[in-house]
Design a protein around this motif. Structure first.
Motif, short mmCIF file in Angstrom:
data_model
loop_
_atom_site.label_atom_id
_atom_site.label_comp_id
_atom_site.label_asym_id
_atom_site.label_seq_id
_atom_site.Cartn_x
_atom_site.Cartn_y
_atom_site.Cartn_z
N ASP A 155 41.88 53.61 48.10
CA ASP A 155 42.45 53.62 46.75
C ASP A 155 43.74 52.81 46.66
O ASP A 155 44.26 52.59 45.56
CB ASP A 155 42.71 55.06 46.29
N ASN A 156 44.27 52.34 47.81
CA ASN A 156 45.46 51.49 47.81
C ASN A 156 45.11 50.01 47.70
O ASN A 156 45.95 49.15 47.94
CB ASN A 156 46.28 51.72 49.08
N LYS A 192 37.17 51.82 44.22
CA LYS A 192 37.43 52.59 43.00
C LYS A 192 38.12 51.70 41.98
O LYS A 192 37.86 51.77 40.78
CB LYS A 192 38.30 53.80 43.34
N HIS A 193 39.01 50.86 42.47
CA HIS A 193 39.77 49.94 41.61
C HIS A 193 39.22 48.52 41.74
O HIS A 193 39.96 47.57 41.96
CB HIS A 193 41.26 49.98 41.96
N GLU A 233 44.15 48.95 35.37
CA GLU A 233 43.57 49.34 36.66
C GLU A 233 44.61 49.22 37.77
O GLU A 233 44.72 50.08 38.64
CB GLU A 233 42.35 48.48 36.98
N ALA A 267 46.18 52.34 39.96
CA ALA A 267 46.22 52.33 41.43
C ALA A 267 47.65 52.50 41.92
O ALA A 267 47.90 53.21 42.90
CB ALA A 267 45.61 51.04 41.95
N GLN A 269 48.77 56.07 41.66
CA GLN A 269 48.08 56.97 42.59
C GLN A 269 48.30 56.56 44.04
O GLN A 269 47.64 57.09 44.95
CB GLN A 269 46.58 56.94 42.29
#
Length: 136
Positions: free
Chosen positions: A73-74, A102-103, A124, A128, A131
């Motif tokens: 997710d990074n 995810k991104h 988006e 990211a 999060q």
């Protein structure tokens, strides 16, 4: 992409020293009107070779996530690829890689203006960033 982000190349004193910090969000932008051909698709006896990357989109994903401390997710991947609306090969492998994230955001490289694609991608990136998880 993977060679540039390989931690051995961004270590102090290496050719890309400081290029990719583990404590930062990584935003990758891919722009191509050709798909990445498998490295086995070339026959050097039939003319010039245009070899692609080894492995599969799943291999690329796993390697890149590994370079980012295991936190997928990074990573934000923005890809402009051929969807079949212009000459060149459809970007199936590149799109497959992008959509594993995810991104991951895919747009059409054949459009005349990329402004809307990048404007639409900003939320988006913001999501990211909000999060972001520190790697282990």
């Amino acid at each position: 992409l993977l060679n540039a982000l390989d931690p051995s190349r961004s270590a102090p004193g290496a050719c890309n020293a400081g290029f990719a910090r583990a404590d930062s969000l990584l935003v990758v932008v891919l722009i191509t009107d050709e798909d990445d051909a498998p490295d086995t698709s070339c026959d050097p006896t039939s003319g010039p070779c245009n070899k692609g990357s080894g492995g599969t989109s799943s291999d690329w994903y796993a390697e890149l996530v590994g370079y980012r401390g295991g936190v997928a997710d990074n990573v934000v991947v923005l890809t402009l690829a051929n969807d079949g609306s212009c000459a060149g090969s459809i970007g199936a492998r590149v799109k497959g890689f992008t959509l594993k994230f995810k991104h991951g955001v895919v747009g059409d490289v054949c459009t005349l203006d990329y402004g809307k694609f990048f404007a639409d991608a900003l939320p988006e990136i913001g999501s990211a960033c909000a999060q972001f998880q520190s790697p282990k």
